[in-house]
Scaffold this active site. Structure first.
Site, PDB file in Angstrom:
ATOM      1  N   PHE A   1       0.830  -1.210   0.000  1.00  0.00           N
ATOM      2  CA  PHE A   1       0.000   0.000   0.000  1.00  0.00           C
ATOM      3  C   PHE A   1       0.867   1.264   0.000  1.00  0.00           C
ATOM      4  O   PHE A   1       0.800   2.085  -0.923  1.00  0.00           O
ATOM      5  CB  PHE A   1      -0.919  -0.063   1.224  1.00  0.00           C
TER       6      PHE A   1
ATOM      7  N   LYS B   1       8.500  -9.470  -2.147  1.00  0.00           N
ATOM      8  CA  LYS B   1       8.277 -10.918  -2.178  1.00  0.00           C
ATOM      9  C   LYS B   1       6.931 -11.249  -2.826  1.00  0.00           C
ATOM     10  O   LYS B   1       6.714 -12.357  -3.271  1.00  0.00           O
ATOM     11  CB  LYS B   1       8.296 -11.423  -0.724  1.00  0.00           C
TER      12      LYS B   1
ATOM     13  N   ILE C   1      13.128 -10.396   1.558  1.00  0.00           N
ATOM     14  CA  ILE C   1      14.218  -9.662   2.239  1.00  0.00           C
ATOM     15  C   ILE C   1      14.980 -10.557   3.215  1.00  0.00           C
ATOM     16  O   ILE C   1      16.068 -10.197   3.657  1.00  0.00           O
ATOM     17  CB  ILE C   1      13.725  -8.385   2.969  1.00  0.00           C
TER      18      ILE C   1
ATOM     19  N   ASP D   1       3.681   4.423  14.395  1.00  0.00           N
ATOM     20  CA  ASP D   1       3.514   5.012  15.734  1.00  0.00           C
ATOM     21  C   ASP D   1       3.056   3.960  16.752  1.00  0.00           C
ATOM     22  O   ASP D   1       3.051   4.224  17.951  1.00  0.00           O
ATOM     23  CB  ASP D   1       2.534   6.197  15.707  1.00  0.00           C
ATOM     24  N   GLU D   2       2.688   2.758  16.269  1.00  0.00           N
ATOM     25  CA  GLU D   2       2.214   1.726  17.203  1.00  0.00           C
ATOM     26  C   GLU D   2       3.326   1.234  18.121  1.00  0.00           C
ATOM     27  O   GLU D   2       3.050   0.599  19.135  1.00  0.00           O
ATOM     28  CB  GLU D   2       1.567   0.566  16.438  1.00  0.00           C
TER      29      GLU D   2
ATOM     30  N   LYS E   1       7.877  -4.513  14.921  1.00  0.00           N
ATOM     31  CA  LYS E   1       8.340  -3.245  14.320  1.00  0.00           C
ATOM     32  C   LYS E   1       9.260  -2.510  15.298  1.00  0.00           C
ATOM     33  O   LYS E   1      10.272  -1.915  14.892  1.00  0.00           O
ATOM     34  CB  LYS E   1       7.144  -2.352  13.945  1.00  0.00           C
TER      35      LYS E   1
ATOM     36  N   LEU F   1      -9.324  -1.076   7.807  1.00  0.00           N
ATOM     37  CA  LEU F   1     -10.612  -0.477   8.194  1.00  0.00           C
ATOM     38  C   LEU F   1     -11.310   0.295   7.069  1.00  0.00           C
ATOM     39  O   LEU F   1     -12.469   0.005   6.729  1.00  0.00           O
ATOM     40  CB  LEU F   1     -10.395   0.451   9.401  1.00  0.00           C
TER      41      LEU F   1
ATOM     42  N   PRO G   1     -18.555  -3.925  10.492  1.00  0.00           N
ATOM     43  CA  PRO G   1     -18.192  -4.339  11.850  1.00  0.00           C
ATOM     44  C   PRO G   1     -17.233  -3.361  12.521  1.00  0.00           C
ATOM     45  O   PRO G   1     -16.141  -3.121  12.011  1.00  0.00           O
ATOM     46  CB  PRO G   1     -17.508  -5.700  11.623  1.00  0.00           C
TER      47      PRO G   1
ATOM     48  N   ASP H   1     -14.292  -6.583  20.792  1.00  0.00           N
ATOM     49  CA  ASP H   1     -13.017  -5.892  20.580  1.00  0.00           C
ATOM     50  C   ASP H   1     -11.877  -6.899  20.419  1.00  0.00           C
ATOM     51  O   ASP H   1     -11.965  -8.024  20.892  1.00  0.00           O
ATOM     52  CB  ASP H   1     -12.728  -4.972  21.771  1.00  0.00           C
ATOM     53  N   ARG H   2     -10.791  -6.463  19.729  1.00  0.00           N
ATOM     54  CA  ARG H   2      -9.635  -7.357  19.604  1.00  0.00           C
ATOM     55  C   ARG H   2      -8.799  -7.303  20.886  1.00  0.00           C
ATOM     56  O   ARG H   2      -8.789  -6.265  21.577  1.00  0.00           O
ATOM     57  CB  ARG H   2      -8.788  -6.965  18.379  1.00  0.00           C
TER      58      ARG H   2
ATOM     59  N   HIS I   1      -6.239  -4.182  22.323  1.00  0.00           N
ATOM     60  CA  HIS I   1      -6.509  -3.092  21.385  1.00  0.00           C
ATOM     61  C   HIS I   1      -6.117  -1.741  21.987  1.00  0.00           C
ATOM     62  O   HIS I   1      -6.666  -1.329  23.017  1.00  0.00           O
ATOM     63  CB  HIS I   1      -8.004  -3.086  21.035  1.00  0.00           C
TER      64      HIS I   1
HETATM   65  P1  NAD Z   1       1.486  -3.682   3.136  1.00  0.00           P
HETATM   66  O1  NAD Z   1       1.155  -4.903   3.951  1.00  0.00           O
HETATM   67  O2  NAD Z   1       0.429  -3.081   2.274  1.00  0.00           O
HETATM   68  O3  NAD Z   1       2.726  -3.987   2.170  1.00  0.00           O
HETATM   69  C1  NAD Z   1       3.839  -4.723   2.576  1.00  0.00           C
HETATM   70  C2  NAD Z   1       4.616  -5.135   1.340  1.00  0.00           C
HETATM   71  O4  NAD Z   1       5.783  -5.836   1.768  1.00  0.00           O
HETATM   72  C3  NAD Z   1       3.847  -6.076   0.405  1.00  0.00           C
HETATM   73  O5  NAD Z   1       4.000  -5.655  -0.936  1.00  0.00           O
HETATM   74  C4  NAD Z   1       4.496  -7.433   0.654  1.00  0.00           C
HETATM   75  O6  NAD Z   1       4.465  -8.278  -0.514  1.00  0.00           O
HETATM   76  C5  NAD Z   1       5.914  -7.017   0.994  1.00  0.00           C
HETATM   77  N1  NAD Z   1       6.589  -8.020   1.828  1.00  0.00           N
HETATM   78  C6  NAD Z   1       6.126  -8.641   2.939  1.00  0.00           C
HETATM   79  N2  NAD Z   1       7.032  -9.510   3.410  1.00  0.00           N
HETATM   80  C7  NAD Z   1       8.108  -9.413   2.589  1.00  0.00           C
HETATM   81  C8  NAD Z   1       9.387 -10.047   2.560  1.00  0.00           C
HETATM   82  N3  NAD Z   1       9.713 -10.968   3.483  1.00  0.00           N
HETATM   83  N4  NAD Z   1      10.258  -9.713   1.598  1.00  0.00           N
HETATM   84  C9  NAD Z   1       9.925  -8.785   0.652  1.00  0.00           C
HETATM   85  N5  NAD Z   1       8.733  -8.171   0.612  1.00  0.00           N
HETATM   86  C10 NAD Z   1       7.833  -8.486   1.581  1.00  0.00           C
HETATM   87  O7  NAD Z   1       2.062  -2.635   4.177  1.00  0.00           O
HETATM   88  P2  NAD Z   1       1.917  -1.032   4.181  1.00  0.00           P
HETATM   89  O8  NAD Z   1       0.654  -0.665   4.832  1.00  0.00           O
HETATM   90  O9  NAD Z   1       2.222  -0.510   2.834  1.00  0.00           O
HETATM   91  O10 NAD Z   1       3.099  -0.639   5.170  1.00  0.00           O
HETATM   92  C11 NAD Z   1       4.435  -0.452   4.690  1.00  0.00           C
HETATM   93  C12 NAD Z   1       5.328  -0.135   5.867  1.00  0.00           C
HETATM   94  O11 NAD Z   1       4.882   1.040   6.519  1.00  0.00           O
HETATM   95  C13 NAD Z   1       5.373  -1.236   6.917  1.00  0.00           C
HETATM   96  O12 NAD Z   1       6.698  -1.373   7.368  1.00  0.00           O
HETATM   97  C14 NAD Z   1       4.477  -0.730   8.022  1.00  0.00           C
HETATM   98  O13 NAD Z   1       4.912  -1.200   9.274  1.00  0.00           O
HETATM   99  C15 NAD Z   1       4.677   0.772   7.896  1.00  0.00           C
HETATM  100  N6  NAD Z   1       3.522   1.592   8.331  1.00  0.00           N
HETATM  101  C16 NAD Z   1       2.256   1.347   7.881  1.00  0.00           C
HETATM  102  C17 NAD Z   1       1.213   2.177   8.265  1.00  0.00           C
HETATM  103  C18 NAD Z   1      -0.202   1.972   7.744  1.00  0.00           C
HETATM  104  O14 NAD Z   1      -1.106   2.670   8.174  1.00  0.00           O
HETATM  105  N7  NAD Z   1      -0.437   1.082   6.781  1.00  0.00           N
HETATM  106  C19 NAD Z   1       1.443   3.239   9.129  1.00  0.00           C
HETATM  107  C20 NAD Z   1       2.755   3.467   9.573  1.00  0.00           C
HETATM  108  C21 NAD Z   1       3.781   2.655   9.152  1.00  0.00           C
END
Ligand code: NAD
Length: 357
Positions: free
Chosen positions: A13, A35, A61, A139-140, A168, A204, A219, A295-296, A299
């Site tokens: 994402f 991956k 990775i 931030d979690e 993380k 969500l 939900p 709730d999870r 949470h």
């Molecule tokens: P996501 O789950 O949408 O994407 C993760 C990507 O990493 C996927 O494309 C997946 O194929 C790849 N991946 C997973 N395991 C892998 C591996 N072993 N080797 C190579 N690629 C692998 O996650 P996101 O929401 O885009 O989040 C990206 C980063 O930002 C994460 O590190 C997350 O902790 C951080 N983050 C996310 C949010 C949020 O709201 N989504 C907020 C703050 C920080």
């Protein structure tokens, strides 16, 4: 100067937003290392996949030889590390993958980066000085905030609650240790909840939009009173590129949108936007679909970010308000049914090797 960015998780994402931003709005080159787990979707980078400055490598990775080969072949100037297992509910059901990718994977990537950077120190000290390893986190890691006051700053102690946030937090510590111990030029960012286009429908906001369109229940965990600080994903992508290119080595930057909303407020706002943009065929309101579920465990109640440091030091500010960003997001899901339909029916995984390889 044109640089080569090695982006891990660039089919996810946030990673795909970074890749699109780099190709569409800068002249840099991008090597996307992913991956392609269930969360990786090459259709999210389809708008830039044919660009000559873009390369895709399907790799884990945790695979040290594959990471060494990626560094050797592409000689990156900047690593932006986003690959991770990222879904809290999944981390409760199956924490092993979180430990493997988020901790072991980050370690493997750090070691590959360190070996490559040491080579640069001898071969090209100027490039070694400018090399950056930017670790993208959440931030979690700070746990949750009691009551309505207080914000997470860069010096808030770590207190993660879930297997996701604990993994993380551990990866953040590894990155800082590689800077302190080995001098690797690293940066860390911790960001609040993101939302926007290309968001996997288990999270969500997209889940609620798609359930509402299908007339299914919406939900909401517990009483829906959990507070999150929401940031539009493209604002996050711009912040990350600013940190990777202009941040100070060894520093941490918190990134947030100053948009604290309860989960229930988010769902109600989505319902109202859908009511306006795609009124239901039958009488009634999307809000009638809201149902409260158990709730999870563990949470967190409230997260809220103080983004003052990145604003002061790097001049970053979000372009979207919560209202404008959410409106764009709902409009995107209404206009891009092909993208999410292929995620829902699983066909997005079938064409993985067909795009941009
Ligand atoms: P996501 O789950 O949408 O994407 C993760 C990507 O990493 C996927 O494309 C997946 O194929 C790849 N991946 C997973 N395991 C892998 C591996 N072993 N080797 C190579 N690629 C692998 O996650 P996101 O929401 O885009 O989040 C990206 C980063 O930002 C994460 O590190 C997350 O902790 C951080 N983050 C996310 C949010 C949020 O709201 N989504 C907020 C703050 C920080």
């Amino acid at each position: 100067m044109v640089k080569t960015f090695l982006v891990t998780g660039g089919a996810g994402f946030i990673g795909s937003a970074v890749v699109r931003e780099l190709i569409q709005h800068t002249s840099h080159r991008v090597v996307n290392v992913d991956k392609l787990t269930y969360a990786g979707n090459l259709e999210s980078v389809a708008p830039v996949a044919d660009d000559a400055r873009y390369r895709f490598i399907q790799a884990d990775i945790c695979d040290a030889p594959a990471m060494a080969a990626a560094f050797a072949e592409h000689q990156p100037d900047v690593v932006m590390h986003l690959a991770a297992e990222s879904h809290v509910d999944r981390s409760i059901d199956g924490p092993a993958a979180f430990v493997e990718t988020n901790l072991v994977g980050t370690y493997v990537l750090l070691e590959a980066a360190r070996a490559y950077w040491r080579g640069l120190l001898e071969a090209d000290p100027e490039r070694a000085r400018d090399f950056r390893f930017h670790h993208i986190s959440t931030d979690e890691v700070y746990g949750d905030l009691e009551g309505p006051e207080g914000l997470f700053t860069e010096s808030t102690p770590y207190a993660p609650s879930s297997p996701y946030s604990a993994s993380k937090a551990g990866s953040d510590h590894l990155v800082r240790a590689w800077q302190r111990t080995y001098g690797l030029p690293t940066l860390v960012t911790n960001c609040s909840n993101n939302y926007g286009p290309y968001h996997f429908p288990e999270k969500l906001i997209p889940l609620m939009i798609l359930n509402a369109l299908a007339g299914k229940p919406l939900p909401v965990y517990g009483d829906g009173g959990q507070i999150r600080d929401w940031l539009y994903v493209e604002d996050h992508a711009r912040a990350l590129i600013q940190v990777a290119t202009g941040g100070a080595v060894g520093e941490t930057y918190n990134i947030g949108g100053h948009n604290e909303k309860t989960n229930l407020e988010v769902v109600e706002t989505l319902c109202d936007l859908l009511q306006e943009l795609r009124p239901p065929a039958a009488d009634g309101h999307y809000r009638d679909l809201i149902t409260f579920v158990q709730d999870r465990p563990g949470h967190d109640r409230r997260y809220a970010i103080d983004a003052g440091k990145i604003e002061r030091e790097l001049g970053w500010v979000p372009r979207e308000t919560f209202e404008s960003g959410l409106r764009k997001t709902v409009a995107w899901y209404l206009q891009n049914q092909d993208w999410w339909q292929r995620v829902l029916d699983g066909s997005y995984q079938g064409e993985r090797l067909g795009v941009g390889v």
